[in-house]
Motif scaffolding. Structure first.
Motif, PDB file in Angstrom:
ATOM      1  N   PRO A 139     -13.846  26.647 -10.594  1.00 15.65           N
ATOM      2  CA  PRO A 139     -12.821  27.689 -10.781  1.00 15.65           C
ATOM      3  C   PRO A 139     -12.793  28.258 -12.195  1.00 15.65           C
ATOM      4  O   PRO A 139     -12.364  29.400 -12.385  1.00 15.65           O
ATOM      5  N   GLU A 140     -13.309  27.512 -13.186  1.00 15.42           N
ATOM      6  CA  GLU A 140     -13.280  28.067 -14.557  1.00 15.42           C
ATOM      7  C   GLU A 140     -14.259  29.240 -14.711  1.00 15.42           C
ATOM      8  O   GLU A 140     -14.216  29.953 -15.707  1.00 15.42           O
ATOM      9  N   LEU A 141     -15.111  29.441 -13.690  1.00 19.43           N
ATOM     10  CA  LEU A 141     -16.029  30.588 -13.745  1.00 19.43           C
ATOM     11  C   LEU A 141     -15.340  31.915 -13.433  1.00 19.43           C
ATOM     12  O   LEU A 141     -15.943  32.985 -13.532  1.00 19.43           O
ATOM     13  N   VAL A 142     -14.065  31.859 -13.025  1.00 22.83           N
ATOM     14  CA  VAL A 142     -13.421  33.106 -12.592  1.00 22.83           C
ATOM     15  C   VAL A 142     -13.337  34.136 -13.738  1.00 22.83           C
ATOM     16  O   VAL A 142     -13.496  35.339 -13.500  1.00 22.83           O
ATOM     17  N   GLY A 143     -13.125  33.666 -14.979  1.00 26.06           N
ATOM     18  CA  GLY A 143     -13.061  34.598 -16.122  1.00 26.06           C
ATOM     19  C   GLY A 143     -14.376  35.352 -16.289  1.00 26.06           C
ATOM     20  O   GLY A 143     -14.412  36.589 -16.233  1.00 26.06           O
ATOM     21  N   PRO A 144     -15.509  34.597 -16.474  1.00 26.26           N
ATOM     22  CA  PRO A 144     -16.805  35.294 -16.568  1.00 26.26           C
ATOM     23  C   PRO A 144     -17.115  36.125 -15.321  1.00 26.26           C
ATOM     24  O   PRO A 144     -17.727  37.192 -15.419  1.00 26.26           O
ATOM     25  N   ALA A 145     -16.664  35.648 -14.139  1.00 25.90           N
ATOM     26  CA  ALA A 145     -16.955  36.405 -12.905  1.00 25.90           C
ATOM     27  C   ALA A 145     -16.273  37.768 -12.941  1.00 25.90           C
ATOM     28  O   ALA A 145     -16.855  38.777 -12.529  1.00 25.90           O
ATOM     29  N   VAL A 146     -15.051  37.808 -13.451  1.00 24.12           N
ATOM     30  CA  VAL A 146     -14.340  39.086 -13.539  1.00 24.12           C
ATOM     31  C   VAL A 146     -15.090  40.039 -14.471  1.00 24.12           C
ATOM     32  O   VAL A 146     -15.276  41.222 -14.165  1.00 24.12           O
ATOM     33  N   GLU A 147     -15.571  39.530 -15.609  1.00 24.29           N
ATOM     34  CA  GLU A 147     -16.344  40.396 -16.524  1.00 24.29           C
ATOM     35  C   GLU A 147     -17.602  40.921 -15.829  1.00 24.29           C
ATOM     36  O   GLU A 147     -17.967  42.087 -15.958  1.00 24.29           O
ATOM     37  N   GLU A 148     -18.268  40.001 -15.100  1.00 20.19           N
ATOM     38  CA  GLU A 148     -19.503  40.406 -14.429  1.00 20.19           C
ATOM     39  C   GLU A 148     -19.230  41.472 -13.367  1.00 20.19           C
ATOM     40  O   GLU A 148     -19.993  42.427 -13.205  1.00 20.19           O
ATOM     41  N   LEU A 149     -18.109  41.321 -12.661  1.00 18.19           N
ATOM     42  CA  LEU A 149     -17.775  42.305 -11.630  1.00 18.19           C
ATOM     43  C   LEU A 149     -17.481  43.665 -12.246  1.00 18.19           C
ATOM     44  O   LEU A 149     -17.843  44.705 -11.686  1.00 18.19           O
ATOM     45  N   ILE A 150     -16.842  43.661 -13.408  1.00 17.88           N
ATOM     46  CA  ILE A 150     -16.533  44.947 -14.060  1.00 17.88           C
ATOM     47  C   ILE A 150     -17.825  45.586 -14.573  1.00 17.88           C
ATOM     48  O   ILE A 150     -17.990  46.797 -14.555  1.00 17.88           O
TER      49      ILE A 150
END
Ligand code: HEM
Length: 412
Positions: free
Chosen positions: A273-284
């Protein structure tokens, strides 16, 4: 220095194929015409920038002005001559006016202030998900992606619950950037209604101030010590409402779509779940909801990427394209939640107009995605990903889905 290139016509950029997947067209432009003259329907000389380094430089080039009042002639020809203006705000101004207007609200959107909203935003997310039907197709845009940022920004600004759907309806009309006579008239009418609405809301805040941001700004205006003028106040309220919900709503939609189309990436985040921050950046980066930055105009001849942009021309900067530039990102067409170095994407812009609401958008998205995928681990698209319906608007500002049918299943 290059001075001529084959122009891209807006018609080429408006086909259904382009809307579904604009990336191959942008890739070709980056290769062959990275600063490309366009033939937009409004007829004003316009240049499209598609490479990362050129885009980043242009976003912070003071010779490319955001002061649309300064460019009033061109501006009127594009957007019509409305009797009211909602553009008297930071997004449409240069320093020192920009600095003054941004400073008045900046402190509300710092990462620390936004972090304090976490429990409130989590509550809003939970209530919306409680109300979603399960085990049958539901369109997640009206059920979840739109209401979340609308409620959050309305709570911050002090827009009462029963008036939020009006805001959403009118700002949707304002966002339809069509150039037909009918479309311009509808836009102008919506702008006038929004102007009247926010003027009246300001009057109510003056009468009965609350703890909200609009009450604070109204007090500031009334003190008249370097605060806002009445028109700036109304335009700022509109900007915060508009920029604060459409962008985030479409971005949540794009995020859910790409996770469900790429189950391995979703599993990676569910397992860590700590990947959610980087995942949001990647999605943007991978599919940002703001396809192009708002127009700039050249106050003098400017050379970018070896191309001369003449004084008076408009400049359109494709953030979507810049964020897929292989000269900047390895394997840019891969969605990879473990990609290093993504804070360098341009999805929130760059320079003095860098997104004021970025910390809020990040938090809303992280909470939305974590809760959605945590509560419905077997969530699935209701149809094939390749048949997703993307927004079809003549001059792309937003990149988003027209609908997002999914089936929410609580069973893993
Ligand atoms: C994922 C969601 C969002 C995305 C992708 C996004 C993207 C952007 C971009 C690209 C710009 C720069 C535009 C330009 O230079 O032409 C911008 C500016 C801005 N955004 Fe956002 N935004 C998001 C969410 C929000 C939210 C939640 C707010 C809340 C208030 C907000 C408020 C603003 C404002 C006020 C500006 C103008 C800043 C200035 O001119 O100094 N945005 N945004």
């Amino acid at each position: 220095m290059t001075t001529t290139q084959d122009p891209v016509t807006s018609a080429e950029k408006c086909t259904a194929d382009f809307r579904r997947n604009p990336h191959p067209v942008y890739a070709a432009l980056r290769d062959t015409a990275p600063v490309c003259p366009m033939k937009p329907p409004h007829g004003i000389e316009t240049y499209l920038i598609t490479r990362y380094e050129d885009a980043r430089a242009a976003l912070s080039d003071a010779r490319l002005s955001k002061d649309m009042y300064g460019a009033m002639d061109s501006y009127r020809r594009i957007f019509g001559d409305s009797s009211v203006s909602l553009d008297d705000n930071m997004l449409n101004s240069d320093a020192p006016k920009h600095t003054r207007l941004r400073k008045l609200v900046n402190s509300e959107f710092t990462p620390r202030r936004v972090e304090a909203l976490r429990p409130k935003i989590q509550d809003i997310v939970d209530n919306l998900l409680d109300a979603c039907p399960t085990r049958e197709p539901v369109d997640l845009l009206p059920a979840f992606a739109f209401p979340l940022p609308i409620i959050v920004i309305s709570e911050l600004l002090g827009v009462p619950p029963e008036e939020r759907s009006l805001m959403h309806r009118l700002s949707t009309t304002v966002a339809q950037t069509g150039f037909s006579k009918e479309s311009k008239q509808a836009q102008q009418k919506a702008e006038e209604e929004l102007h009247a609405y926010f003027s009246e809301l300001v009057a109510r805040k003056r009468e009965r101030p609350g703890e909200d941001l609009l009450s604070a700004l109204t007090k500031d205006h009334d003190k008249n010590d370097g605060g806002l003028t009445q028109n700036e106040l109304v335009s700022t309220a509109f900007l915060l409402m508009f920029a604060g919900h459409k962008t985030t709503a479409y971005q949540i939609g794009n995020a859910v779509h790409h996770f469900l189309a790429n189950p391995a990436q979703l599993r990676a985040v569910q397992e860590n779940p700590e990947l959610v921050g980087p995942a949001v950046e990647e999605l943007i980066r991978y599919d940002g909801s703001v396809e192009s930055a708002t127009f700039r105009f050249a106050t003098e001849d400017v050379e970018i990427g070896g191309m001369r942009i003449p004084k008076g021309a408009l400049v359109q900067i494709s953030l979507l394209s810049a964020n897929r530039d292989p000269l900047k990102f390895d394997s840019p067409d891969e969605f990879d939640v473990k990609r290093p170095g993504n804070p360098q994407h341009l999805g929130f812009g760059h320079g003095s107009h860098y997104c004021l609401g970025a910390p809020l958008a990040r938090l809303e998205m992280q909470l939305a995605l974590t809760s959605l995928f945590g509560r419905f681990p077997a969530i699935a698209l209701a149809g094939p990903a390749s048949e997703a319906k993307w927004l079809e608007i003549p001059f792309p500002a937003f990149r988003g889905l027209a609908e997002l049918p999914v089936v929410l299943d609580p069973e893993p």
